[in-house]
Design a protein around this motif. Structure first.
Motif, PDB file in Angstrom:
ATOM      1  N   GLU A  43     -24.859  21.385  -4.073  1.00  0.00           N
ATOM      2  CA  GLU A  43     -25.290  22.769  -4.211  1.00  0.00           C
ATOM      3  C   GLU A  43     -25.231  23.469  -2.850  1.00  0.00           C
ATOM      4  O   GLU A  43     -25.542  22.890  -1.811  1.00  0.00           O
ATOM      5  N   GLU A  44     -24.897  24.698  -2.862  1.00  0.00           N
ATOM      6  CA  GLU A  44     -24.837  25.486  -1.641  1.00  0.00           C
ATOM      7  C   GLU A  44     -26.254  25.912  -1.243  1.00  0.00           C
ATOM      8  O   GLU A  44     -27.046  26.337  -2.070  1.00  0.00           O
ATOM      9  N   VAL A  45     -26.598  25.762   0.063  1.00  0.00           N
ATOM     10  CA  VAL A  45     -27.918  26.124   0.575  1.00  0.00           C
ATOM     11  C   VAL A  45     -27.961  27.624   0.824  1.00  0.00           C
ATOM     12  O   VAL A  45     -27.059  28.186   1.444  1.00  0.00           O
ATOM     13  N   ASP A  46     -29.040  28.200   0.320  1.00  0.00           N
ATOM     14  CA  ASP A  46     -29.206  29.641   0.478  1.00  0.00           C
ATOM     15  C   ASP A  46     -29.438  29.968   1.960  1.00  0.00           C
ATOM     16  O   ASP A  46     -30.325  29.382   2.603  1.00  0.00           O
ATOM     17  N   PRO A  47     -28.676  30.871   2.562  1.00  0.00           N
ATOM     18  CA  PRO A  47     -28.885  31.226   3.987  1.00  0.00           C
ATOM     19  C   PRO A  47     -30.295  31.729   4.276  1.00  0.00           C
ATOM     20  O   PRO A  47     -30.852  31.467   5.350  1.00  0.00           O
ATOM     21  N   SER A  48     -30.902  32.445   3.331  1.00  0.00           N
ATOM     22  CA  SER A  48     -32.259  32.941   3.556  1.00  0.00           C
ATOM     23  C   SER A  48     -33.262  31.799   3.630  1.00  0.00           C
ATOM     24  O   SER A  48     -34.236  31.847   4.402  1.00  0.00           O
ATOM     25  N   LEU A  49     -33.015  30.721   2.861  1.00  0.00           N
ATOM     26  CA  LEU A  49     -33.890  29.555   2.915  1.00  0.00           C
ATOM     27  C   LEU A  49     -33.760  28.847   4.261  1.00  0.00           C
ATOM     28  O   LEU A  49     -34.767  28.400   4.844  1.00  0.00           O
ATOM     29  N   GLN A  50     -32.512  28.756   4.750  1.00  0.00           N
ATOM     30  CA  GLN A  50     -32.324  28.155   6.067  1.00  0.00           C
ATOM     31  C   GLN A  50     -33.034  28.948   7.157  1.00  0.00           C
ATOM     32  O   GLN A  50     -33.659  28.379   8.063  1.00  0.00           O
ATOM     33  N   ALA A  51     -32.971  30.271   7.076  1.00  0.00           N
ATOM     34  CA  ALA A  51     -33.648  31.113   8.061  1.00  0.00           C
ATOM     35  C   ALA A  51     -35.168  30.940   7.994  1.00  0.00           C
ATOM     36  O   ALA A  51     -35.860  30.912   9.021  1.00  0.00           O
ATOM     37  N   LEU A  52     -35.684  30.778   6.760  1.00  0.00           N
ATOM     38  CA  LEU A  52     -37.119  30.586   6.593  1.00  0.00           C
ATOM     39  C   LEU A  52     -37.576  29.255   7.182  1.00  0.00           C
ATOM     40  O   LEU A  52     -38.613  29.168   7.846  1.00  0.00           O
ATOM     41  N   GLU A  53     -36.779  28.194   6.985  1.00  0.00           N
ATOM     42  CA  GLU A  53     -37.117  26.896   7.556  1.00  0.00           C
ATOM     43  C   GLU A  53     -37.075  26.930   9.081  1.00  0.00           C
ATOM     44  O   GLU A  53     -37.945  26.356   9.753  1.00  0.00           O
ATOM     45  N   SER A  54     -36.105  27.607   9.638  1.00  0.00           N
ATOM     46  CA  SER A  54     -36.021  27.717  11.091  1.00  0.00           C
ATOM     47  C   SER A  54     -37.213  28.475  11.656  1.00  0.00           C
ATOM     48  O   SER A  54     -37.784  28.096  12.697  1.00  0.00           O
ATOM     49  N   GLN A  56     -40.181  28.663  10.300  1.00  0.00           N
ATOM     50  CA  GLN A  56     -41.355  27.808  10.180  1.00  0.00           C
ATOM     51  C   GLN A  56     -41.407  26.787  11.323  1.00  0.00           C
ATOM     52  O   GLN A  56     -42.470  26.544  11.910  1.00  0.00           O
ATOM     53  N   GLU A  57     -40.278  26.184  11.645  1.00  0.00           N
ATOM     54  CA  GLU A  57     -40.252  25.214  12.734  1.00  0.00           C
ATOM     55  C   GLU A  57     -40.606  25.878  14.066  1.00  0.00           C
ATOM     56  O   GLU A  57     -41.311  25.290  14.892  1.00  0.00           O
ATOM     57  N   GLU A  58     -40.157  27.099  14.276  1.00  0.00           N
ATOM     58  CA  GLU A  58     -40.472  27.801  15.515  1.00  0.00           C
ATOM     59  C   GLU A  58     -41.967  28.114  15.602  1.00  0.00           C
ATOM     60  O   GLU A  58     -42.592  27.969  16.669  1.00  0.00           O
ATOM     61  N   ILE A  59     -42.577  28.528  14.480  1.00  0.00           N
ATOM     62  CA  ILE A  59     -44.009  28.832  14.470  1.00  0.00           C
ATOM     63  C   ILE A  59     -44.826  27.576  14.738  1.00  0.00           C
ATOM     64  O   ILE A  59     -45.791  27.588  15.514  1.00  0.00           O
ATOM     65  N   LEU A  60     -44.456  26.469  14.118  1.00  0.00           N
ATOM     66  CA  LEU A  60     -45.164  25.211  14.334  1.00  0.00           C
ATOM     67  C   LEU A  60     -45.065  24.764  15.788  1.00  0.00           C
ATOM     68  O   LEU A  60     -46.028  24.236  16.364  1.00  0.00           O
ATOM     69  N   LYS A  61     -43.910  24.974  16.381  1.00  0.00           N
ATOM     70  CA  LYS A  61     -43.732  24.605  17.778  1.00  0.00           C
ATOM     71  C   LYS A  61     -44.632  25.444  18.687  1.00  0.00           C
ATOM     72  O   LYS A  61     -45.280  24.917  19.602  1.00  0.00           O
ATOM     73  N   ARG A  62     -44.708  26.748  18.421  1.00  0.00           N
ATOM     74  CA  ARG A  62     -45.550  27.622  19.235  1.00  0.00           C
ATOM     75  C   ARG A  62     -47.029  27.295  19.044  1.00  0.00           C
ATOM     76  O   ARG A  62     -47.818  27.341  19.997  1.00  0.00           O
TER      77      ARG A  62
END
Length: 316
Positions: A43-54, A56-62
């Motif tokens: 299945e093709e990954v939705d670009p908006s989902l990838q942006a949301l995951e990125s 989230q990772e940035e917020i957790l890091k901060r």
């Protein structure tokens, strides 16, 4: 009775694979996988989902970095031997002198449709809470207070000086003209108790906790470091000076002597609740005469104030 019609028996009929009925549609056998099974399509990954995951990772890091910074600051403040001098912070703290105009009691005690705010304190006459009497005198310099002293049935007798600890109010005014009601009830209780809203709040227990609350009515503002030091001195005065052993009292007197060598009062350059509670603890335990030089000088500064000198009469 003769049978209506006859039916050929089926249990002995042999059904051959070639004679299966043709009225149904065929279904592939699910018990055997085909020899060459094709891989499932990805299945093709939705670009908006990838942006949301990125994101989230940035917020957790901060958040992790922020937590590390807060932990580092807390260790600097809480560790006694840390290379962190709080003296400069205390000196730059903005104190609100006790001589300024009164704070808004509605903001601190809640608005009650213009009714008089009543503070009711239960205390044992065998160990009178002197710090509360000092703060009461200080509050009388700021607000119009309707004071009263009563005796509960659990107490057989109360010394005359405790029955008149608030003095006599010469000017009798209507109740609504006062800003604060201060009622002291001598009662057989293990520790002082206070309520300012009889219907809605649980009692505040302990002389130190009540003193903190009453002193907050002056509306003074402190930063976090100063507030922590004030609370620490109040607890030290109650649990070590007043209730501790002689060894603990000696250690506290040495700490007080060192602190008072840097400033006129225990915390900063203005009178705080820490000074009130510590002075009363020293007077009640009878250790004032053996205190070091800086502590003796500080006690005289306290007793030069009228609220302290008036309470001195109760100790005689």
């Amino acid at each position: 009775m003769p049978a209506m019609y006859t039916v050929r028996p089926l249990h002995s009929a042999a059904v051959l694979p070639g004679h299966l009925p043709t009225c149904m549609y065929p279904v592939p056998n699910l018990h055997r996988a085909p020899a060459t099974a094709a891989p499932p399509p990805q299945e093709e990954v939705d670009p908006s989902l990838q942006a949301l995951e990125s994101r989230q990772e940035e917020i957790l890091k901060r958040l992790y970095e922020l937590k590390s910074a807060v932990d580092g600051l807390s260790k600097m403040i809480q560790t006694p031997d840390a290379d962190f001098d709080v003296t400069n912070i205390i000196q730059t703290d903005e104190f609100s002198p006790l001589t300024t105009n009164g704070a808004d009691l509605d903001l601190m005690l809640g608005k009650d449709y213009g009714a008089l705010k009543d503070v009711v304190i239960n205390a044992n006459p065998s160990l009178p809470p002197l710090s509360l009497l000092v703060i009461h005198s200080l509050l009388c310099e700021r607000y119009k207070i309707l004071s009263a002293v009563h005796t509960h049935s659990s107490v057989k007798s109360v010394p005359e000086n405790l029955l008149k600890c608030f003095g006599e109010q010469t000017k009798k005014q209507p109740r609504h003209e006062y800003q604060l009601g201060f009622t002291l009830i001598w009662k057989d209780v293990p520790k002082p108790q206070m309520k300012f809203s009889i219907q809605t709040m649980c009692p505040i227990e302990g002389e130190g906790n009540i003193a903190r609350f009453l002193f907050s009515l002056f509306g003074q503002k402190y930063n976090a470091v100063t507030s922590t030091l004030i609370d620490s001195w109040v607890d030290t005065a109650i649990f070590q000076l007043k209730e501790g052993s002689s060894k603990e009292r000696g250690a506290v007197l040495r700490s007080m002597n060192a602190a008072l060598g840097k400033s006129s009062w225990l915390v900063g350059n203005e009178l705080t609740v820490a000074d009130v509670v510590a002075w009363c603890a020293l007077r009640q335990t009878g250790t004032a005469n053996t205190a070091p030089a800086n502590v003796q000088k500080w006690m005289k500064s306290c007793e030069n104030l009228a609220p302290f000198s008036s309470v001195m009469k109760l100790l005689k």
